[in-house]
Scaffold this motif. Structure first.
Motif: not given
Length: 359
Positions: A11-12, A237-239, A286, A289, A349-351, A353-354
């Motif tokens: 993922f990262s 971050r991507r967004r 995105l 993921d 957010s990516e957090s 997603m994780m």
């Protein structure tokens, strides 16, 4: 290809790896017009059939696709895909092969203490129906909670990004040919209002670097933007990157209302159509993921269908409005960029997603 590669990437690192692969887009956009300008072939074959530079160029453009087909054919299936269809033994076999390639021939999964693998969000029992019905029932979860919201947000954003980067990109060359033939120094929309009805003196089929230099600049700008994206991914971050790119494109669309100088118009045009190409790749990453493995391929395929529809819609919109309502054309893209940016910011957010990936 993005979906397949993402299955082998954690993922990262996934956004960075997918962006590195996208360098090939910029290189190809430089390679094709350069080859077109260099090739000079005109061989009479039979009667009126002539083997021209255009025919040789098409044949040369087939070679990368053939090479890619051969390489992809020899690559193994994704272990995550095998796990998603309950083929655990095949998944272990692929991982064993990857382990030996990465660690050496004497290293095995067993020697690393790995005896079995699994992943979260596995699908249930396969649906026993004919292929058409199975395709529908297996894609239906994308239209239901918890995936429908994220799927449609990313699909609409991709619709806009495709339309701006590829739909407007085709029309850029036509507009550039028109304004270069006119000696007046006025904004694009004023020139289109006064001269948009006249026939263009398009370049002949015998191309040279002067005729394709805009396309080469386009490719150089795309490659530069992908390289810049790699550096930005190290700290942003991507967004956020996608939002910055879409906002930049929107501001460039506003500039087209006022730009007069030929060079400035080219720069502004490229600033409008290039950032959506780079942000498009990040948007698809995105979606990858946000969707589990067994739905990922279908989600990306359907999302890209939305994107192709965006190219068609964008091209038709420009064709109907550019001459009579030019300001509507470019400001319409500005509004579309802002809307796409808002949709991207509405994604998790990516957090988060994780957290979903760990469940």
């Amino acid at each position: 290809m993005q979906t397949y590669l993402s299955e082998f990437t954690k993922f990262s690192l996934r956004p960075k790896v997918l962006n590195y692969v996208s360098y090939a887009i910029g290189l190809s956009m430089i390679y094709v017009p350069c080859i077109a300008a260099v090739i000079k072939v005109n061989v009479h074959i039979y009667n009126d059939y002539v083997f021209s530079s255009w025919r040789l160029l098409i044949l040369l453009n087939l070679l990368p696709g053939i090479g890619a087909f051969i390489m992809l054919y020899r690559l193994p299936e994704s272990p995550k895909y095998y796990l998603s269809v309950n083929e655990d033994d095949k998944a272990m076999a692929v991982l064993e092969k990857c382990c030996r390639l990465n660690k050496g021939k004497d290293v095995t999964l067993a020697s690393l203490g790995v005896s079995s693998v699994t992943q979260p969000r596995l699908r249930g029992a396969p649906i026993k129906r004919n292929c058409v019905a199975r395709l529908w029932y297996e894609s239906l979860p994308l239209l239901q909670k918890p995936y429908v919201r994220n799927f449609f947000l990313t699909s609409i954003a991709v619709f806009v990004q495709f339309g701006a980067s590829f739909g407007l990109g085709v029309w850029m060359l036509r507009v550039r040919h028109l304004i270069l033939q006119i000696e007046e120094t006025e904004p694009i929309c004023e020139l289109m209002k006064e001269h948009g009805h006249q026939n263009l003196k398009l370049p002949t089929c015998s191309l040279n670097f002067h005729n394709v230099q805009d396309s080469i600049y386009h490719g150089v700008f795309v490659l530069f933007a992908f390289v810049l994206t790699s550096f930005l991914l190290m700290c942003i971050r991507r967004r956020t990157i996608i939002s910055i790119y879409l906002l930049t494109a929107g501001l460039a669309g506003l500039m087209l209302n006022f730009a007069k100088d030929d060079t400035l118009i080219l720069i502004v045009f490229l600033t409008l159509i290039v950032p959506p190409i780079c942000s498009l790749r990040l948007t698809v990453s995105l979606l990858i993921d946000l969707i589990p493995t067994h739905l990922r391929g279908k989600a990306v395929a359907l999302c890209l269908i939305f994107g192709r529809a965006g190219v068609l819609t964008s091209s038709m919109f420009i064709g109907y409005t550019l001459r009579q309502h030019c300001y509507v054309t470019f400001n319409g893209f500005v509004l579309a960029m802002i809307a796409a940016m808002i949709l991207i910011l509405l994604l998790p957010s990516e957090s988060k997603m994780m957290d979903n990936l760990s469940k």
